[in-house]
Design a protein around this motif. Structure first.
Motif, PDB file in Angstrom:
ATOM      1  N   ILE A 294       2.926   1.851 -15.147  1.00  0.00           N
ATOM      2  CA  ILE A 294       3.061   0.399 -15.352  1.00  0.00           C
ATOM      3  C   ILE A 294       3.317  -0.300 -14.013  1.00  0.00           C
ATOM      4  N   SER A 295       4.184   0.293 -13.184  1.00  0.00           N
ATOM      5  CA  SER A 295       4.452  -0.308 -11.872  1.00  0.00           C
ATOM      6  C   SER A 295       3.186  -0.345 -11.023  1.00  0.00           C
ATOM      7  N   LEU A 296       2.433   0.741 -11.067  1.00  0.00           N
ATOM      8  CA  LEU A 296       1.178   0.788 -10.306  1.00  0.00           C
ATOM      9  C   LEU A 296       0.247  -0.340 -10.731  1.00  0.00           C
TER      10      LEU A 296
ATOM     11  N   ILE B  54      -7.315  -0.563 -13.763  1.00  0.00           N
ATOM     12  CA  ILE B  54      -5.962  -1.081 -14.006  1.00  0.00           C
ATOM     13  C   ILE B  54      -5.653  -0.954 -15.503  1.00  0.00           C
ATOM     14  N   ALA B  55      -6.649  -1.240 -16.322  1.00  0.00           N
ATOM     15  CA  ALA B  55      -6.488  -1.035 -17.774  1.00  0.00           C
ATOM     16  C   ALA B  55      -6.240   0.443 -18.066  1.00  0.00           C
ATOM     17  N   ALA B  56      -6.929   1.317 -17.316  1.00  0.00           N
ATOM     18  CA  ALA B  56      -6.744   2.763 -17.522  1.00  0.00           C
ATOM     19  C   ALA B  56      -5.308   3.182 -17.187  1.00  0.00           C
ATOM     20  N   LEU B  57      -4.704   2.495 -16.223  1.00  0.00           N
ATOM     21  CA  LEU B  57      -3.299   2.804 -15.888  1.00  0.00           C
ATOM     22  C   LEU B  57      -2.370   2.477 -17.059  1.00  0.00           C
ATOM     23  N   PHE B  58      -2.630   1.360 -17.717  1.00  0.00           N
ATOM     24  CA  PHE B  58      -1.820   1.019 -18.898  1.00  0.00           C
ATOM     25  C   PHE B  58      -2.035   2.055 -20.003  1.00  0.00           C
TER      26      PHE B  58
ATOM     27  N   MET C 179       0.832  -1.211   0.000  1.00  0.00           N
ATOM     28  CA  MET C 179       0.000   0.000   0.000  1.00  0.00           C
ATOM     29  C   MET C 179       0.864   1.257   0.000  1.00  0.00           C
ATOM     30  N   ALA C 180       1.968   1.218   0.780  1.00  0.00           N
ATOM     31  CA  ALA C 180       2.866   2.378   0.819  1.00  0.00           C
ATOM     32  C   ALA C 180       3.495   2.610  -0.556  1.00  0.00           C
ATOM     33  N   ALA C 181       3.918   1.521  -1.206  1.00  0.00           N
ATOM     34  CA  ALA C 181       4.520   1.642  -2.541  1.00  0.00           C
ATOM     35  C   ALA C 181       3.495   2.215  -3.530  1.00  0.00           C
ATOM     36  N   LEU C 182       2.261   1.732  -3.429  1.00  0.00           N
ATOM     37  CA  LEU C 182       1.213   2.227  -4.341  1.00  0.00           C
ATOM     38  C   LEU C 182       0.951   3.716  -4.115  1.00  0.00           C
TER      39      LEU C 182
ATOM     40  N   LEU D 272       2.534   9.525 -10.191  1.00  0.00           N
ATOM     41  CA  LEU D 272       1.671   9.648 -11.375  1.00  0.00           C
ATOM     42  C   LEU D 272       0.942  10.995 -11.371  1.00  0.00           C
ATOM     43  N   LEU D 273       0.545  11.425 -10.183  1.00  0.00           N
ATOM     44  CA  LEU D 273      -0.174  12.697 -10.053  1.00  0.00           C
ATOM     45  C   LEU D 273       0.661  13.860 -10.578  1.00  0.00           C
ATOM     46  N   VAL D 274       1.944  13.857 -10.252  1.00  0.00           N
ATOM     47  CA  VAL D 274       2.794  14.975 -10.680  1.00  0.00           C
ATOM     48  C   VAL D 274       3.521  14.667 -11.997  1.00  0.00           C
ATOM     49  N   GLY D 275       3.306  13.466 -12.528  1.00  0.00           N
ATOM     50  CA  GLY D 275       3.937  13.103 -13.800  1.00  0.00           C
ATOM     51  C   GLY D 275       5.436  12.946 -13.687  1.00  0.00           C
ATOM     52  N   TRP D 276       5.885  12.256 -12.658  1.00  0.00           N
ATOM     53  CA  TRP D 276       7.317  12.001 -12.445  1.00  0.00           C
ATOM     54  C   TRP D 276       7.615  10.589 -12.928  1.00  0.00           C
ATOM     55  N   LYS D 277       8.382  10.462 -13.987  1.00  0.00           N
ATOM     56  CA  LYS D 277       8.616   9.159 -14.644  1.00  0.00           C
ATOM     57  C   LYS D 277       7.270   8.463 -14.878  1.00  0.00           C
ATOM     58  N   THR D 278       6.410   9.159 -15.571  1.00  0.00           N
ATOM     59  CA  THR D 278       4.998   8.753 -15.672  1.00  0.00           C
ATOM     60  C   THR D 278       4.807   7.321 -16.146  1.00  0.00           C
TER      61      THR D 278
END
Lengths: 409, 195
Positions: free
Chosen positions: A96-98, A122-126, A75-78, A85-91
Motif C-alpha cells: 500500500i505504501s509503495l 499500481i493497481a497490481a500493488l493494491f 526513489m530510495a523509499a520506493l 515486498l520482494l521478501v514479504g516483510w510486512k507485505t
C-alpha cells in the motif's frame, strides 16, 4: 456457498488462485520493477521549473517539481519498500505504501507534459496487498499463521480494472475512425512514432515497406478486438487469462515496431498466471525452496542497508539490467526486448498448454457446447437450483434443466 | 454498534466494485471532455487523427541547429538535446518549452482583475496557472530554459563556444502516393536562443 448469486461468485470465487501462485506473482512483480523499471524520477533534477506543466492532480498545488534530493528520497523509499515486498516483510503495509508513494512521485513525473499510462502496476500493488500473497515465500509467513482460504475478490477487482483500462483505450479508437476501411491508423502511428519521436525500429521499417493495406487494416481491427475482449472475458478467469496471453503478443508487437514498452500491462497480466504450475519443474521448485529458506535469514535492518546500496547503483550506473546489456548497444531497448521475448514465451506456453487440455467426453452439451476453452472450470451458474429441491421433491423442471446446463453437467 | 465480520466485509467489497463501475464512465467522460487528471484509470488511446483530409500523415519533428563561435554550424536531433529526459516525454517537453503557441503573449487580465481570484490561482493552484500559460501562450523561451540550453551546450560541446541555438520545427507529410515516404518538408516555427 451454493446460495451465492452469479455476480457474488464472480467477485469472491472465480479469481481465487493458489497461495504459491500469488506469492510467486508478488516476487515477480517486485523483481520486474527493481530490475526493469527503476530508477525513476531522478531525471527531473536536470530540468528547470520552466518545463513544469502539471495535469489536474497533486502537481497543480506546486509551482515547480520538488528539488532533486526530494525525488532521490522518494526513489530510495520506493527501493527499500520494494525490497520489503520482494521478501514479504510486512507485505500489506509495503504494497500500500509503495502504491501511494508511487502515485505522489508520478504526479511530479507526469508534470512535464505527458502522462505515461502505467496505472495498472499500481493497481497490481493494491491487489498484492489484499490477495494473501504473503502466505508463502515471505518473512510474514514465518512470523504468523494464516487460516481460511485466500480471498478471490482482489484479483477479480484487478481483472475489472485491467478490462476498464483497456476499454478506455478502445473507445477513443472506435470513435475516431479506426474501424473505417479507408484509413489505416496503426500505419499513421508507426510513421509518427518513427519520424516525429525518432523511435526507429527494424520491424517498423519493414512493416512500412512491405505492409499491404489489408495488413494495416487487420492491425487496426485486431487492436480494437483485443482491447474490447478484456471486458467480455473478465467474468471467467480462464477466458481472461487467454486474452491476457494474446495481449502479450500485441504488446510485444508494439515494442518491436514502435519501441513502446508496456511493462505495466505485462506486470498486471502476470498476476493472473498460475505460476505454481512451474513448481512441477525441478529447477524452479528447487529455487523456490532455496528462496523460502533464505527468508529465515532476513532481518529488518537488511532492507534499508541493501536498499541504499541498490540506490547507489541506480544513481551511478542506472538500471542494473540495462547496464548489464549496454555493451551490446542501447541497454534499455535490449533489456526490454529480452523481457518482451520472455513474456511471449510464457504466454505461448500457456496458450499451448491451454489448447491441449482435453475435456472429458459428454461435457460439451447444451449451453456448455460453447468452446470449453473459453469457459472457466467453475462457470457462472445462471439459475441456482433452489435449496429445498432434492431428488424426491422435484421443483420446476425447466429451472432444473437450465441449472444443470449452466453448470455444464 | 458496527461489527466487522465476513458478511460486513463482503458488503464493503461489493460496494467497492459498485463504486468502480459507477466512477469509470464518469472519469472517462471527464478525461475526454474536460481534462485528463492524474491519477485516472486510463490507458493510452492512440486516437485517430494522424491523417489529414487528403489521407496523408502529417507530423512535426524538430532539428536543433547550433552555431559556434566563428560561424561553424552543426545540427543535432531534439533527442540529443533532451538526452536526460525519458523517451516518452522529451517531445512534449520540447513542444511546451521551445515551440511558439498561437495564443501569443499572455494578456495582463488573463485571470480577471479580481484580487482574490488572482491570489487563489497564483498561490493555491500555482502549477495549474503556470501550466495553462505554458500550454497556451508564448513570449519566447523562459530564462530558466535558456540557462538549461546553455548548460546542455557545455555538456555536449565542452571544448567549443556556442553562440546561438536554433530550434527549427518542420511539418513533414508522408503520403501513400509516395509509398509512405516523405513527400513534403516545410519549415515551421523557429526559436532562436542567443547564448
Amino acid at each position: 456457498m451454493a446460495d451465492r448469486s452469479p455476480i457474488s461468485r464472480w467477485i469472491f470465487e472465480e479469481y481465487r488462485l493458489g497461495e504459491n501462485s500469488l506469492a510467486m506473482g508478488r516476487i515477480l512483480l517486485a523483481t520486474s520493477l527493481l530490475a526493469f523499471e527503476y530508477p525513476r524520477y531522478l531525471w527531473m533534477a536536470k530540468f528547470p521549473e520552466s518545463f513544469y506543466n502539471p495535469p489536474l492532480g497533486l502537481g497543480i498545488f506546486f509551482c515547480q517539481q520538488p528539488p532533486g534530493w526530494v525525488m532521490w528520497s522518494f526513489m530510495a523509499a520506493l527501493t527499500v519498500m520494494m525490497l520489503g515486498l520482494l521478501v514479504g516483510w510486512k507485505t500489506r503495509v509495503m504494497a500500500i505504501s509503495l502504491a501511494l508513494v508511487t502515485l505522489v512521485a508520478n504526479s511530479f513525473d507526469y508534470s512535464h507534459g505527458k502522462i505515461t499510462h502505467d496505472i495498472l502496476w499500481i493497481a497490481a500493488l493494491f491487489f498484492v496487498a489484499f490477495s494473501g500473497s504473503e502466505r508463502r515465500y515471505s518473512v510474514d509467513a514465518l512470523k504468523r499463521t494464516f487460516s481460511g482460504q485466500v480471498p478471490g475478490w482482489p484479483l477479480a477487482m484487478l481483472a475489472m480494472i485491467v478490462s476498464f483500462g483497456m476499454l478506455s483505450a478502445a473507445l477513443p479508437k472506435i470513435m475516431s475512425g479506426w474501424l473505417a476501411f479507408d484509413t489505416q491508423n496503426v500505419r499513421g502511428h508507426v510513421i509518427n512514432n518513427m519520424f516525429a519521436t525518432g523511435r526507429l525500429t527494424w520491424l517498423g521499417g519493414l512493416m512500412l515497406k512491405y505492409g499491404s493495406t489489408v495488413f494495416w487494416e487487420f492491425l487496426d481491427w485486431s487492436t480494437i478486438g483485443i482491447e474490447v475482449a478484456f471486458v467480455l472475458a473478465m467474468f471467467s478467469r480462464k477466458a481472461f487469462a487467454v486474452v491476457c496471453a494474446l495481449a502479450v503478443a500485441f504488446h510485444v508487437g508494439i515494442h518491436f515496431s514502435m519501441d513502446i514498452f508496456f511493462l505495466s500491462n505485462l506486470i498486471a497480466y502476470g498476476m493472473f498466471v498460475e505460476w505454481e504450475r512451474g513448481l512441477t519443474l525441478g529447477p524452479i521448485r528447487r529455487f523456490m525452496a532455496w528462496y523460502d529458506q533464505q527468508m529465515k535469514r532476513v532481518r529488518g535492518w537488511m532492507l534499508p542497508v541493501s536498499g541504499l546500496g541498490l540506490m547507489l547503483f541506480y544513481t551511478t550506473k542506472g538500471n542494473p539490467a540495462a547496464w548489464l546489456v549496454s555493451c551490446f548497444g542501447d541497454g534499455e531497448r535490449i533489456r526490454n526486448s529480452i523481457l518482451a521475448i520472455a513474456a511471449l514465451v510464457v504466454a505461448a506456453t500457456y496458450l499451448l498448454h491451454f489448447s491441449r487440455q482435453k475435456q472429458p467426453a459428454g461435457q460439451n452439451a447444451g449451453i456448455a457446447a460453447q468452446p470449453r476453452a473459453l469457459v472457466s472450470s467453475r462457470p457462472l451458474v445462471l439459475i441456482e437450483k433452489p435449496s429445498q429441491c432434492d431428488r424426491k421433491n422435484s421443483c420446476d423442471p425447466l429451472a432444473e434443466t437450465i441449472s444443470k446446463l449452466s453448470r455444464g453437467l | 454498534m458496527f461489527k466487522w465480520n465476513s458478511q460486513n466485509s463482503e458488503r464493503w467489497v461489493r460496494l467497492l466494485f459498485a463504486t468502480v463501475i459507477v466512477l469509470f464512465p464518469f472519469q472517462y467522460w471527464f478525461a475526454k471532455c474536460v481534462t485528463e487528471p492524474y491519477p485516472a484509470l486510463l490507458l493510452p488511446s492512440f486516437e485517430g487523427g494522424v491523417f489529414n483530409a487528403a489521407g496523408e500523415v502529417s507530423i512535426e519533428p524538430a532539428d536543433v541547429s547550433i552555431t559556434f563561435l566563428g560561424g561553424k554550424k552543426q545540427v543535432i536531433s531534439l533527442r540529443s538535446l533532451f538526452a536526460d529526459a525519458p523517451s516518452s516525454q522529451f517531445h512534449v517537453m520540447a513542444y511546451y518549452a521551445l515551440h511558439p503557441k498561437p495564443g501569443g503573449v499572455p494578456p495582463a487580465n488573463l485571470w480577471s482583475n479580481a484580487r482574490w481570484k488572482r491570489v487563489i490561482l497564483w498561490r493555491l493552484f500555482s502549477g495549474f496557472t503556470q501550466g495553462k500559460i505554458r500550454r497556451q501562450y508564448w513570449s519566447g523561451p523562459e530564462p530558466a530554459t535558456i540557462e538549461w540550453v546553455r548548460g546542455r551546450m557545455k555538456d555536449l560541446f565542452p571544448r567549443q563556444t556556442v553562440e546561438r541555438v536554433d530550434v527549427i520545427w518542420y511539418t513533414e507529410i508522408y503520403s501513400k502516393h509516395n509509398h509512405w515516404k516523405i513527400t513534403q518538408r516545410s519549415p515551421g516555427p523557429r526559436v532562436e536562443i542567443k547564448l
